[in-house]
Design an enzyme around this catalytic site. Structure first.
Site, PDB file in Angstrom:
ATOM      1  N   ASN A  29      -3.332  -4.658   3.877  1.00  0.00           N
ATOM      2  CA  ASN A  29      -3.097  -4.043   2.582  1.00  0.00           C
ATOM      3  C   ASN A  29      -3.893  -2.771   2.362  1.00  0.00           C
ATOM      4  OD1 ASN A  29      -3.022  -7.340   1.782  1.00  0.00           O
ATOM      5  ND2 ASN A  29      -1.265  -6.068   1.253  1.00  0.00           N
ATOM      6  N   VAL A  38      -6.241   1.111  -1.135  1.00  0.00           N
ATOM      7  CA  VAL A  38      -5.771  -0.264  -1.207  1.00  0.00           C
ATOM      8  C   VAL A  38      -4.499  -0.296  -2.039  1.00  0.00           C
ATOM      9  CG1 VAL A  38      -6.366  -2.586  -1.969  1.00  0.00           C
ATOM     10  CG2 VAL A  38      -8.117  -1.076  -1.087  1.00  0.00           C
ATOM     11  N   CYS A  39      -3.548  -1.089  -1.575  1.00  0.00           N
ATOM     12  CA  CYS A  39      -2.282  -1.183  -2.282  1.00  0.00           C
ATOM     13  C   CYS A  39      -2.524  -1.583  -3.730  1.00  0.00           C
ATOM     14  CB  CYS A  39      -1.408  -2.239  -1.603  1.00  0.00           C
ATOM     15  SG  CYS A  39       0.128  -2.503  -2.443  1.00  0.00           S
ATOM     16  N   LEU A  40      -2.150  -0.693  -4.635  1.00  0.00           N
ATOM     17  CA  LEU A  40      -2.504  -0.879  -6.037  1.00  0.00           C
ATOM     18  C   LEU A  40      -1.826  -2.077  -6.662  1.00  0.00           C
ATOM     19  CD1 LEU A  40      -4.296   0.529  -7.971  1.00  0.00           C
ATOM     20  CD2 LEU A  40      -2.351   1.770  -8.826  1.00  0.00           C
TER      21      LEU A  40
END
Lengths: 659, 182
Positions: B76, B84-86
């Site tokens: 991720n 980082v994938c929100l």
């Protein structure tokens, strides 16, 4: 705990009282003893430390005296006519049961209007209506008043008046003056006894009874008790009336009324008050009485952590000044609970609290409490709701407390968001819920939502169109849906006809394009066996990695695979010949050329010493570069050559020879 | 909004009190760097990462954005830019969470249990699903290479020098033997 307000909030009654003390002739008060004993001017006990009170915005809440029944005659002055004009009676003010505007905004489920307490005083449950005023009257009439000199009388009068003033100033709204008529001053004080932080109230209820005639077996009198915790109990109400000979000879007449004690225990309180008077006859005693009742009444009765209600059904004996308002468990318990809840709410509202989202402090009235009991300040909940509605994430509009997931009541939302945004919230919520429903489809004509049945047919309730939810055409019972090709043909034919309108033509053209693209996809692409995503191969080998789910599958047979083993077994090839050639063509043009040449000159082609591939000698050069293995070798001696300058030369192989 | 700045202050204070090394970038309390250690029961154990935290205007109603400054191998986390994938954070975010929560609970959980359904690093996600032990090995390699304490501490300077080196690629070709005339 006795709560009192500061002297600045003294009511206007004081001024009235003073003004009405008109008598014939002035009197000289210089010989009177000091008016205010020192104790009266000091607060009777220490204020609890941490609690901070917000400035009172709502008007001082007035309440009706507990024990006054409207129909009953007031304690009549019997013999005071001769002493000058009667002062106008001081009417007790009625409760303001309408809450102040500031509080109207609150929408809390447990928000109750503070009810007038009169109902509670209705001791109708036990069959005997004990009316405090009647008792007082009886006491007054029954008491013998000693003869007083007029001086003594005046002294008493003044002392009584001063005492009343002092009590008003100390106890503020907890004191109600019922009657200020000279000679017969009467008033009521609500005394909140000092209780520990958490008090348990218990009722012992006998379980079903041995009095039942049906069974001869008497059940063991199993007591079953019900208890609950409270932080506030209704106050002890002390109603007093000053006889003319107080404080010189006689104590005040009084009654003690408590909602949660039986008459026996209250009687013992009465006797203590009597003994306090006996200890110091001739002096004002009210303050001592109130103080004792507040601080020591409970310990005296042996109540420390728990109050036991009852006993019920016992005839009232003992002191008639003891007025017990305890009726029966099913009346008392709800009433006590209600009082506790109301006071807790009031307490919460008046104090400052910290919102756990923004860490700012606001008075309790600025907070909203959700059904899950978590509370947040108005600003925070508003911002939170606004954010989710404008972003469309209405499914997440739940209690902000982590892991709570409690609902936010729609009424509250409506208040916070306003009408427009609330509508948006509702429509978004509907949309999302419909998406979850697997059998909700949209009518192709009017976009209204419909429910489909097992055969995938649905009827729109708005335009009454009967359609198939798979192909969105009219319902076709028995026949399968049109295949895309047929549909395409149909549409193209329709397009050619000139009878349809331009908008419809455009719509149909779009439909055609869509179908064509779908067709294209179907022609070339394969569906991933795991997630059904259509994958189209542009180049590379036949071991496909799905872009959507990451699993492997074989492009040729469309089966899910785990690795290269699938291609070793033989059925499916890893690279098609086409692909190999393409790659090679890209890799090295010269190679291709060499290979082609080798193929062309089959007769003269020879094998490379290294890899065995056939190479053709072109021109006269004996230095051959093998197109397959990329090694240099000499045509004459068929050996791999590392350095051409060393290998070729006058004494060695000749580089250029014909043939 | 002025009142949430109190919230930001509190959160920052709490973070500093919990022994995290925090470096403010500007005084507006919008962004700062935090030193984060890999959770001890994960393959990320022993790694130290410099993490850039950015608090949006709508904080605390919106989650902060997290970015890893030095490289980390995680499904991720984008390998190149470290963000980082929100959505992963936002899905579980509540206004009651604070920064300490993020570093004590949320990030360790993310590292221990990556979310393969929404990967920024598809290769890492696929490797994790296919071969867990290979994935862990890879993670450890990356930790060794990129997540040393020095990396997290002096990362700003090191980044520049790395870029210079990568330009020089030594290309060696076998020279085609020319048609040399004796």
């Amino acid at each position: 705990m006795l709560e009192f307000s500061s002297p600045t909030s003294r009511t206007a009654r004081t001024a009235e009282g003073r003004g009405n003390m008109s008598r014939g002739g002035s009197f000289d008060s210089s010989h009177l003893p000091s008016i205010c004993p020192p104790e009266f001017s000091k607060p009777p006990h220490k204020r609890p430390p941490r609690r901070r009170k917000a400035p009172k915005k709502s008007p001082v809440k007035k309440y009706e005296p507990v024990n006054v029944h409207h129909g009953v005659a007031e304690a009549g002055p019997s013999n005071s006519d001769t002493y000058g004009p009667v002062s106008p009676r001081n009417e007790p003010s009625l409760p303001s049961s309408v809450e102040s505007p500031a509080e109207e905004n609150l929408l809390e489920p447990d928000n109750r209007v503070c009810e007038s307490k009169n109902e509670v005083g209705d001791g109708s449950g036990c069959g005997v209506v004990i009316d405090v005023m009647t008792v007082l009257e009886e006491l007054q009439l029954g008491a013998e008043e000693p003869e007083l000199s007029s001086d003594q009388f005046r002294i008493n009068d003044q002392l009584q008046e001063d005492e009343l003033l002092a009590m008003e100033s100390i106890y503020g709204e907890n004191v109600i003056i019922l009657d200020r008529q000279r000679g017969l001053r009467s008033f009521e004080i609500r005394i909140e006894p000092k209780i520990p932080d958490e008090l348990t109230i218990t009722t012992k209820l006998p379980s079903s009874n041995s009095k039942m005639q049906t069974t001869s077996i008497t059940s063991t009198a199993d007591e079953f008790s019900y208890s609950f915790r409270v932080q506030f109990v209704p106050p002890i109400v002390l109603t007093c009336s000053f006889p003319k000979s107080y404080p010189s000879h006689k104590p005040p007449h009084f009654t003690i009324s408590v909602q949660w004690l039986d008459s026996l225990r209250i009687s013992s309180l009465c006797s203590v008050l009597d003994s306090i008077w006996m200890e110091q006859q001739g002096q004002e005693v009210m303050y001592q009485w109130i103080d004792w009742l507040q601080s020591f009444s409970l310990p005296h009765l042996g109540i420390h952590q728990e109050i036991i209600l009852g006993p019920y059904g016992v005839k009232h004996t003992g002191d008639r000044r003891a007025v017990s308002e305890s009726v029966s468990p099913d009346v008392d318990i709800p009433s006590l609970r209600r009082y506790n809840d109301e006071q807790t709410l009031e307490n919460f509202r008046n104090n400052l609290h910290e919102c756990c989202i923004c860490f700012s402090e606001y008075p309790g009235s600025d907070f909203f409490r959700l059904p899950c009991q978590h509370f947040f300040c108005r600003n925070c909940i508003k911002t939170y709701s606004d954010l989710h509605v404008s972003e469309g994430t209405v499914n997440k509009l739940l209690c902000p407390q982590s892991k709570c997931g409690g609902m936010v009541p729609p009424g509250l939302l409506k208040q916070l968001l306003g009408d427009e945004k609330y509508e948006r919230y509702e429509s978004l919520l509907l949309q999302k819920t419909l998406e979850c429903m697997s059998d909700a489809v949209y009518c192709p004509r009017c976009e209204f939502v419909c429910i489909e049945d097992d055969d995938n047919f649905a009827q729109c309730s708005k335009c009454f169109f009967n359609f198939c939810s798979l192909c969105k055409n009219a319902r076709h019972v028995g026949e399968p849906c049109l295949t895309p090709e047929l549909k395409l043909q149909l549409l193209e034919m329709r397009l050619k006809s000139s009878q349809i309108s331009s908008t419809q033509r455009l719509a149909e053209q779009n439909k055609i394009n869509e179908l064509l693209s779908e067709k294209e996809i179907a022609r070339d692409a394969k569906l991933c066996p795991h997630c059904k995503m259509a994958i189209s191969k542009t180049e590379g080998c036949n071991k496909m990695v799905c872009g959507s789910c990451g699993n492997y599958f074989c492009y040729l047979c469309n089966k899910a695979i785990t690795g290269y083993e699938h291609f070793r077994d033989g059925a499916c090839e890893l690279f098609s010949q086409e692909a190999i050639q393409q790659w090679e063509a890209q890799m090295n043009m010269r190679q291709t050329v060499g290979r082609v040449r080798a193929e062309l000159n089959l007769g003269e082609a020879h094998s490379c010493p290294n890899c065995g591939q056939r190479n053709a000698k072109t021109d006269n050069n004996n230095h051959i570069f093998c197109w397959a293995c990329q090694k240099h070798y000499c045509y004459l001696c068929r050996k791999v050559v590392k350095r051409s300058s060393e290998h070729y030369g006058p004494k060695k192989c000749k580089q250029h020879t014909a043939g | 909004m002025s009142s949430p700045s109190k919230r930001r202050e509190m959160d920052l204070m709490k973070l500093m009190m919990s022994d995290y090394k925090v470096e403010l970038i500007n005084d507006g309390m919008q962004e700062f760097y935090v030193h984060f250690h890999g959770p001890s029961d994960s393959p990320y154990d022993g790694g130290v990462w410099r993490i850039r935290v950015e608090l949006p205007d709508a904080y605390p109603y919106k989650s902060p954005s997290i970015g890893f400054i030095n490289r980390i191998y995680h499904p991720n986390v984008d390998e190149m830019c470290g963000s980082v994938c929100l959505d992963v954070i936002n899905q579980t975010w509540s206004p009651m969470f604070d920064l300490v929560n993020v570093f004590e609970v949320f990030l360790p959980q993310l590292l221990l249990y990556p979310n393969p359904s929404d990967p920024l690093n598809g290769e890492a996600a696929a490797l994790m699903m296919r071969d867990r032990s290979a994935y862990e090995l890879r993670v450890k390699e990356y930790c060794q290479k990129y997540a040393k304490p020095e990396d997290a501490g002096a990362t700003a300077e090191e980044k520049e020098s790395d870029e210079e080196l990568s330009e020089d690629e030594y290309m060696s070709d076998d020279e085609m033997a020319g048609q040399a005339d004796p």
